[in-house]
Write an enzyme that holds these catalytic residues in place. Structure first.
Site, PDB file in Angstrom:
ATOM      1  CG  ASN A  10      -1.757   1.196   1.390  1.00 37.79           C
ATOM      2  OD1 ASN A  10      -1.842   2.029   0.475  1.00 37.79           O
ATOM      3  ND2 ASN A  10      -2.406   1.329   2.538  1.00 37.79           N
ATOM      4  CE  LYS A  12      -0.275   3.265   4.649  1.00 36.75           C
ATOM      5  NZ  LYS A  12      -0.179   3.352   6.101  1.00 36.75           N
ATOM      6  CG  HIS A 102      -5.791   1.837   5.226  1.00 36.53           C
ATOM      7  ND1 HIS A 102      -5.397   2.803   6.106  1.00 36.53           N
ATOM      8  CD2 HIS A 102      -4.753   0.982   5.107  1.00 36.53           C
ATOM      9  CE1 HIS A 102      -4.161   2.539   6.498  1.00 36.53           C
ATOM     10  NE2 HIS A 102      -3.745   1.438   5.904  1.00 36.53           N
ATOM     11  CD  GLU A 104      -3.011   5.490   6.707  1.00 36.02           C
ATOM     12  OE1 GLU A 104      -3.036   5.565   5.471  1.00 36.02           O
ATOM     13  OE2 GLU A 104      -2.063   4.980   7.353  1.00 36.02           O
ATOM     14  CD  GLU A 174      -3.517  -2.641   7.355  1.00 33.88           C
ATOM     15  OE1 GLU A 174      -2.421  -2.873   6.840  1.00 33.88           O
ATOM     16  OE2 GLU A 174      -4.172  -1.608   7.124  1.00 33.88           O
ATOM     17  N   GLY A 180       2.360   2.294  10.801  1.00 31.41           N
ATOM     18  CA  GLY A 180       3.305   3.390  10.632  1.00 31.41           C
ATOM     19  C   GLY A 180       3.981   3.810  11.926  1.00 31.41           C
ATOM     20  CB  SER A 220       5.102  -1.697  12.134  1.00 29.68           C
ATOM     21  OG  SER A 220       4.711  -0.342  12.313  1.00 29.68           O
TER      22      SER A 220
HETATM   23  P1  PGA Z   1       2.747   0.271   7.688  1.00 29.57           P
HETATM   24  O1  PGA Z   1       1.286   0.454   7.053  1.00 29.57           O
HETATM   25  O2  PGA Z   1       3.292  -1.012   7.119  1.00 29.57           O
HETATM   26  O3  PGA Z   1       3.509   1.473   7.234  1.00 29.57           O
HETATM   27  O4  PGA Z   1       2.568   0.211   9.165  1.00 29.57           O
HETATM   28  C1  PGA Z   1       0.442  -0.630   6.844  1.00 29.57           C
HETATM   29  C2  PGA Z   1      -0.850  -0.144   6.246  1.00 29.57           C
HETATM   30  O5  PGA Z   1      -1.278   0.964   6.594  1.00 29.57           O
HETATM   31  O6  PGA Z   1      -1.483  -0.823   5.408  1.00 29.57           O
END
Ligand code: PGA
Length: 258
Positions: A10, A12, A102, A104, A174, A180, A220
């Site tokens: 992803n 983003k 997601h 976010e 997640e 992140g 992460s």
């Molecule tokens: P990350 O994000 O691996 O940077 O923690 C995962 C995601 O948001 O799908």
């Protein structure tokens, strides 16, 4: 039956077009000639603006084992929704997947379980596959409500689907506190939630559907911890954010999925 495994990146809201094409070429080179397991699908989810370009680049490179997916789509089939992108449009440029729900998008764009049910329906109608995200935040984990939260997300968004539609659904667990942040769920925490999710699907749809559904971990996940996460029996791959932006790291994570 071998369940399909998926490692999805992803990206983003990162990378210019030039950087995105460079990353795709570098990843293709990093994966080299070594063939990936036949049941493993790698999915690149660049910004929607680049889907067509990345898809044609992959075709040009004969990178048949790499698919592309969008990070979001609108719930309507078409119409006066300035700035939005419909599932049919995503399908029309050769993408095969859409990430839905997601954290976010839930947090910054107020996407609710109801809305995500409609988006999921739209994606399936367009003949695409869904990577549906769920997961609790830190407060919910600390209050020991994590399974309850995830169960509600899945029930309200996915449990109206027909059993046959589940072959087009993958779920990405997640935990919001791990995205992140550099703070990964331990393999035990991740496996426990994945097992719980599979059990929940089984109670609703029966064992065959539960056993066939691909469950990804995200948050992460990186080149150093992918091995132990992917070794868990109910973890069928990963949804990778930050570490998917570096070809070397992402290829190491892909190789960790046996
Ligand atoms: P990350 O994000 O691996 O940077 O923690 C995962 C995601 O948001 O799908």
């Amino acid at each position: 039956m071998t369940r399909q495994k998926i490692v999805a990146g992803n990206w983003k809201m990162n990378k210019t077009l030039l950087e995105a094409t460079q990353l795709t070429v570098e990843l293709h080179e990093a994966l080299g000639e070594t063939s990936l397991p036949p049941h493993l699908q790698v999915v690149l989810c660049p910004p929607a603006l680049y889907l067509e370009k990345i898809k044609s680049l992959l075709t040009l490179l004969h990178a048949d084992h790499l698919a592309v997916g969008a990070q979001n789509c609108h719930q309507a089939a078409n119409g006066a929704y300035t700035g939005e992108i419909a599932a049919d449009m995503i399908a029309s440029v050769g993408a095969q997947y859409v990430i839905i729900g997601h954290s976010e998008r839930r947090a910054y764009y107020a996407e609710t379980n109801d809305l995500l049910r409609d988006k999921t329906t739209a994606v399936l109608k367009a003949g695409l596959r869904v990577i549906f995200c769920c997961g609790e935040n830190l407060d919910e984990r600390e209050a020991n409500r994590h399974t309850q939260v995830v169960a509600q997300q899945l029930r309200e968004s996915l449990f109206d689907l027909e059993a046959a539609q589940w072959q087009h659904i993958a779920i990405a667990y997640e935990p919001v506190w791990a995205i992140g942040t550099g703070k990964t769920a331990s393999p035990d925490q991740a496996q426990a939630m994945h097992q719980f999710i599979r059990q929940l699907i089984g109670e609703q749809y029966g064992k065959a559907v539960a056993e066939q559904t691909t469950l990804l971990y995200g948050g992460s996940c990186n080149a150093a911890n992918a091995d132990e996460l992917f070794a868990c029996p109910d973890i069928d791959g990963g949804l990778i954010g930050g570490a998917s932006l570096k070809a070397k790291d992402f290829s190491t994570i892909i190789r960790a999925m046996k």
